[in-house]
Design a protein around this motif. Sequence first.
Motif, PDB file in Angstrom:
ATOM      1  N   ASN A   1      55.195  76.042  64.302  1.00  0.00           N
ATOM      2  CA  ASN A   1      55.089  75.060  63.230  1.00  0.00           C
ATOM      3  C   ASN A   1      54.314  73.839  63.716  1.00  0.00           C
ATOM      4  OD1 ASN A   1      55.395  73.534  60.968  1.00  0.00           O
ATOM      5  ND2 ASN A   1      57.627  73.586  60.923  1.00  0.00           N
ATOM      6  N   GLY A   2      53.159  73.608  63.105  1.00  0.00           N
ATOM      7  CA  GLY A   2      52.341  72.463  63.470  1.00  0.00           C
ATOM      8  C   GLY A   2      51.248  72.770  64.470  1.00  0.00           C
ATOM      9  N   SER A   3      51.271  73.938  65.099  1.00  0.00           N
ATOM     10  CA  SER A   3      50.221  74.292  66.063  1.00  0.00           C
ATOM     11  C   SER A   3      48.937  74.684  65.341  1.00  0.00           C
ATOM     12  CB  SER A   3      50.676  75.457  66.945  1.00  0.00           C
ATOM     13  OG  SER A   3      51.640  75.037  67.875  1.00  0.00           O
ATOM     14  N   LYS A   4      47.828  74.396  65.970  1.00  0.00           N
ATOM     15  CA  LYS A   4      46.524  74.789  65.440  1.00  0.00           C
ATOM     16  C   LYS A   4      46.168  76.155  66.029  1.00  0.00           C
ATOM     17  CE  LYS A   4      43.291  71.871  64.746  1.00  0.00           C
ATOM     18  NZ  LYS A   4      42.185  70.891  64.888  1.00  0.00           N
ATOM     19  N   VAL A   5      45.994  77.140  65.154  1.00  0.00           N
ATOM     20  CA  VAL A   5      45.727  78.514  65.604  1.00  0.00           C
ATOM     21  C   VAL A   5      44.389  78.980  65.031  1.00  0.00           C
ATOM     22  CG1 VAL A   5      46.551  80.895  65.657  1.00  0.00           C
ATOM     23  CG2 VAL A   5      48.200  79.010  65.709  1.00  0.00           C
ATOM     24  N   LEU A   6      43.557  79.504  65.912  1.00  0.00           N
ATOM     25  CA  LEU A   6      42.268  80.060  65.514  1.00  0.00           C
ATOM     26  C   LEU A   6      42.339  81.578  65.571  1.00  0.00           C
ATOM     27  CD1 LEU A   6      39.197  79.706  64.881  1.00  0.00           C
ATOM     28  CD2 LEU A   6      38.820  79.827  67.365  1.00  0.00           C
ATOM     29  N   VAL A   7      41.923  82.231  64.489  1.00  0.00           N
ATOM     30  CA  VAL A   7      41.847  83.697  64.474  1.00  0.00           C
ATOM     31  C   VAL A   7      40.380  84.097  64.553  1.00  0.00           C
ATOM     32  CG1 VAL A   7      42.449  85.795  63.235  1.00  0.00           C
ATOM     33  CG2 VAL A   7      43.922  83.786  63.057  1.00  0.00           C
ATOM     34  N   ILE A   8      40.053  84.918  65.536  1.00  0.00           N
ATOM     35  CA  ILE A   8      38.675  85.368  65.732  1.00  0.00           C
ATOM     36  C   ILE A   8      38.475  86.716  65.060  1.00  0.00           C
ATOM     37  CG2 ILE A   8      37.018  86.188  67.442  1.00  0.00           C
ATOM     38  CD1 ILE A   8      37.932  84.055  69.310  1.00  0.00           C
ATOM     39  N   GLY A   9      37.506  86.767  64.161  1.00  0.00           N
ATOM     40  CA  GLY A   9      37.154  88.018  63.500  1.00  0.00           C
ATOM     41  C   GLY A   9      37.845  88.205  62.173  1.00  0.00           C
ATOM     42  N   LEU A  10      37.122  87.984  61.071  1.00  0.00           N
ATOM     43  CA  LEU A  10      37.670  88.236  59.748  1.00  0.00           C
ATOM     44  C   LEU A  10      37.308  89.635  59.257  1.00  0.00           C
ATOM     45  CD1 LEU A  10      39.216  86.859  57.365  1.00  0.00           C
ATOM     46  CD2 LEU A  10      36.965  86.443  56.364  1.00  0.00           C
ATOM     47  N   ALA A  11      36.155  90.156  59.669  1.00  0.00           N
ATOM     48  CA  ALA A  11      35.753  91.507  59.292  1.00  0.00           C
ATOM     49  C   ALA A  11      36.777  92.519  59.808  1.00  0.00           C
ATOM     50  CB  ALA A  11      34.374  91.825  59.857  1.00  0.00           C
ATOM     51  N   TYR A  12      36.890  93.653  59.107  1.00  0.00           N
ATOM     52  CA  TYR A  12      37.922  94.617  59.491  1.00  0.00           C
ATOM     53  C   TYR A  12      37.541  95.416  60.736  1.00  0.00           C
ATOM     54  CZ  TYR A  12      35.618  98.963  57.892  1.00  0.00           C
ATOM     55  OH  TYR A  12      34.783 100.044  57.750  1.00  0.00           O
ATOM     56  N   LYS A  13      36.243  95.390  61.126  1.00  0.00           N
ATOM     57  CA  LYS A  13      35.802  96.106  62.318  1.00  0.00           C
ATOM     58  C   LYS A  13      34.646  95.329  62.949  1.00  0.00           C
ATOM     59  CE  LYS A  13      33.138  99.697  61.921  1.00  0.00           C
ATOM     60  NZ  LYS A  13      32.573 101.015  61.604  1.00  0.00           N
ATOM     61  N   PRO A  14      34.305  95.625  64.204  1.00  0.00           N
ATOM     62  CA  PRO A  14      33.269  94.847  64.880  1.00  0.00           C
ATOM     63  C   PRO A  14      31.883  94.993  64.262  1.00  0.00           C
ATOM     64  CG  PRO A  14      34.613  96.065  66.465  1.00  0.00           C
ATOM     65  CD  PRO A  14      34.967  96.579  65.110  1.00  0.00           C
ATOM     66  N   ASP A  15      31.147  93.876  64.301  1.00  0.00           N
ATOM     67  CA  ASP A  15      29.711  93.838  64.048  1.00  0.00           C
ATOM     68  C   ASP A  15      29.299  94.190  62.616  1.00  0.00           C
ATOM     69  OD1 ASP A  15      29.631  93.188  66.725  1.00  0.00           O
ATOM     70  OD2 ASP A  15      29.182  95.230  67.373  1.00  0.00           O
ATOM     71  N   VAL A  16      30.186  93.931  61.653  1.00  0.00           N
ATOM     72  CA  VAL A  16      29.846  94.061  60.243  1.00  0.00           C
ATOM     73  C   VAL A  16      30.394  92.841  59.496  1.00  0.00           C
ATOM     74  CG1 VAL A  16      29.896  96.590  60.312  1.00  0.00           C
ATOM     75  CG2 VAL A  16      31.954  95.343  59.633  1.00  0.00           C
ATOM     76  N   ASP A  17      29.956  92.667  58.257  1.00  0.00           N
ATOM     77  CA  ASP A  17      30.456  91.549  57.449  1.00  0.00           C
ATOM     78  C   ASP A  17      31.407  92.040  56.360  1.00  0.00           C
ATOM     79  OD1 ASP A  17      28.630  92.872  55.869  1.00  0.00           O
ATOM     80  OD2 ASP A  17      27.542  91.082  55.219  1.00  0.00           O
TER      81      ASP A  17
ATOM     82  N   GLU B   1      40.214  94.704  52.998  1.00  0.00           N
ATOM     83  CA  GLU B   1      41.500  95.155  53.555  1.00  0.00           C
ATOM     84  C   GLU B   1      41.681  94.754  55.016  1.00  0.00           C
ATOM     85  OE1 GLU B   1      43.803  96.602  51.634  1.00  0.00           O
ATOM     86  OE2 GLU B   1      42.440  96.642  49.916  1.00  0.00           O
ATOM     87  N   SER B   2      40.993  93.728  55.464  1.00  0.00           N
ATOM     88  CA  SER B   2      41.097  93.330  56.867  1.00  0.00           C
ATOM     89  C   SER B   2      42.506  92.850  57.206  1.00  0.00           C
ATOM     90  CB  SER B   2      40.098  92.208  57.177  1.00  0.00           C
ATOM     91  OG  SER B   2      40.303  91.728  58.492  1.00  0.00           O
ATOM     92  N   PRO B   3      43.082  93.344  58.322  1.00  0.00           N
ATOM     93  CA  PRO B   3      44.410  92.866  58.724  1.00  0.00           C
ATOM     94  C   PRO B   3      44.413  91.398  59.122  1.00  0.00           C
ATOM     95  CG  PRO B   3      43.449  94.238  60.456  1.00  0.00           C
ATOM     96  CD  PRO B   3      42.557  94.356  59.261  1.00  0.00           C
ATOM     97  N   THR B   4      43.238  90.837  59.351  1.00  0.00           N
ATOM     98  CA  THR B   4      43.152  89.413  59.691  1.00  0.00           C
ATOM     99  C   THR B   4      43.744  88.547  58.585  1.00  0.00           C
ATOM    100  OG1 THR B   4      41.171  89.794  61.016  1.00  0.00           O
ATOM    101  CG2 THR B   4      41.596  87.535  60.343  1.00  0.00           C
ATOM    102  N   PHE B   5      43.536  88.941  57.327  1.00  0.00           N
ATOM    103  CA  PHE B   5      44.111  88.180  56.220  1.00  0.00           C
ATOM    104  C   PHE B   5      45.630  88.112  56.332  1.00  0.00           C
ATOM    105  CE2 PHE B   5      40.073  89.228  53.935  1.00  0.00           C
ATOM    106  CZ  PHE B   5      39.721  87.933  53.598  1.00  0.00           C
ATOM    107  N   LYS B   6      46.247  89.236  56.646  1.00  0.00           N
ATOM    108  CA  LYS B   6      47.710  89.273  56.760  1.00  0.00           C
ATOM    109  C   LYS B   6      48.174  88.429  57.941  1.00  0.00           C
ATOM    110  CE  LYS B   6      47.936  93.879  54.685  1.00  0.00           C
ATOM    111  NZ  LYS B   6      48.282  95.308  54.889  1.00  0.00           N
ATOM    112  N   ILE B   7      47.412  88.482  59.032  1.00  0.00           N
ATOM    113  CA  ILE B   7      47.757  87.670  60.201  1.00  0.00           C
ATOM    114  C   ILE B   7      47.685  86.183  59.850  1.00  0.00           C
ATOM    115  CG2 ILE B   7      46.966  86.984  62.508  1.00  0.00           C
ATOM    116  CD1 ILE B   7      46.126  89.923  62.924  1.00  0.00           C
ATOM    117  N   MET B   8      46.629  85.784  59.152  1.00  0.00           N
ATOM    118  CA  MET B   8      46.482  84.376  58.785  1.00  0.00           C
ATOM    119  C   MET B   8      47.574  83.949  57.805  1.00  0.00           C
ATOM    120  SD  MET B   8      42.359  83.602  58.694  1.00  0.00           S
ATOM    121  CE  MET B   8      42.069  84.468  57.164  1.00  0.00           C
ATOM    122  N   ASP B   9      47.902  84.828  56.861  1.00  0.00           N
ATOM    123  CA  ASP B   9      48.972  84.510  55.908  1.00  0.00           C
ATOM    124  C   ASP B   9      50.299  84.283  56.630  1.00  0.00           C
ATOM    125  OD1 ASP B   9      47.391  84.591  53.654  1.00  0.00           O
ATOM    126  OD2 ASP B   9      47.876  86.669  53.150  1.00  0.00           O
TER     127      ASP B   9
END
Length: 442
Positions: free
Chosen positions: A325-341, A345-353
């Motif tokens: 609570n209150g920490s600044k967290v950076l998530v690297i990679g929003l795309a669902y797999k490497p080297d694409v845009d 259905e990227s799991p990154t969304f769930k992690i950020m939520d």
Amino acid sequence: MLQELLDKIDNKEYTVGIVGLGYVGLPLMWTFHSNDMPVLGFDIDKEKIKCIENGTPYIKHLGEEMMQKLAGSDRCDATTDFTRLSEADTILMCVPTPLDEHREPDMQYVEKTAMTIGEHLREGQLVVLESTTYPGTTEELIIPILESKSGLTAGEDFYVAYSPEREDPGNVNFDTGSIPKVVGGHTQEGIELACAMYDTAIVQTVPVSDTKTAEAVKITENVFRAVNIALVNELKVVFAEMDINVHEVLDAADTKPFGFMKFVPGPGLGGHCIPIDPFYLTWKAREYEEHTRFIELAGEINTAMPQYVVDQTLKSLNAHKKPMNGSKVLVIGLAYKPDVDDQRESPTFKIMDLLEKYGADVSYYDPYIPEIKPTREHPNWTGVESVKWDEETISQFDAVVISTNHSDIDYKQLAEWSDCIIDSRHEMNGIQHKSDIHIWQA
């Protein structure tokens, strides 16, 4: 009618119509165009049509050169005018098949597209569904719609087939033209026509007995991946508790020349197929009073992985005497797999939520996605922009979560700039780092 269309196909004098110019339809347009066929693309998104007309890329990994060649060609046209469907000799449906809020098939895009095609269908055309779906879709849903809207009869006045897309965005070893095409037809004539058409542009066609079988092939391919990914994800969790590196185990097991196929664990499933397709089969199986327990268990395991990553983030912050609570967290990679845009259905969304739910101040970095595009499931992130990649920016975060391991990210710099890294992709393995850094490696 049959022979007339076969002759057109054999002479490469037929026009291919493609409905839906996204991650499946656009590469398909390019593949047929590259093999000298006239192509007519359809989409409701006016911006996509403008991009094709102007040669502007809207799917990054496909590149600018391809788009410029399409824009400058007299054999390629794109439009939002669906009355022009009658100009095409073959019509390929490449529209989304997502899940609804109850994790059941959402067929609205397929239904609406079939209705539109049916309104403009003429005698002698071939209609092929490419969207991934449950066995029975073509016969039970598509054909009745086409017949009712057109007044024509499938197999007599027009022809129908199913051929599942097998796109793998960003794969440098295979493209649309070099991946064999499974084809099932409503009638033998449908199979014959569809195989002849794809043979003009695809390396190999694989005919199967009917549309239902072809639909089952694609579901099976993706269920296979989902189940095996679930297995290694479960092994990751178990071996972590035993202080065993799951990647070392998998690498060693992969030296066996038979009886083993390597899959790698991660933060969850993403993309347009693997997180969705197994649920299409479990839904359809209930109609036959059958239960796909094995597949459903795999879905539960894979769905739980974002929570596992967030739990490790909490533990890592705790090791630094910091609360979530209150920490600044950076998530690297929003795309669902490497080297694409591709953010679908990227799991990154769930992690950020989840991180945000626990009170973290969440940001993301992705060189392929400078701004988050709208999604139905995660509208709260729409328009959020990626942070910059520099020491001043990255070092201000209390923790960094590697969710997608893009190859052009400098992970050595990350080790220098951050002292708390949660690595769900095993990307930090072997990287030299400062002594006070805490890295949790999957």
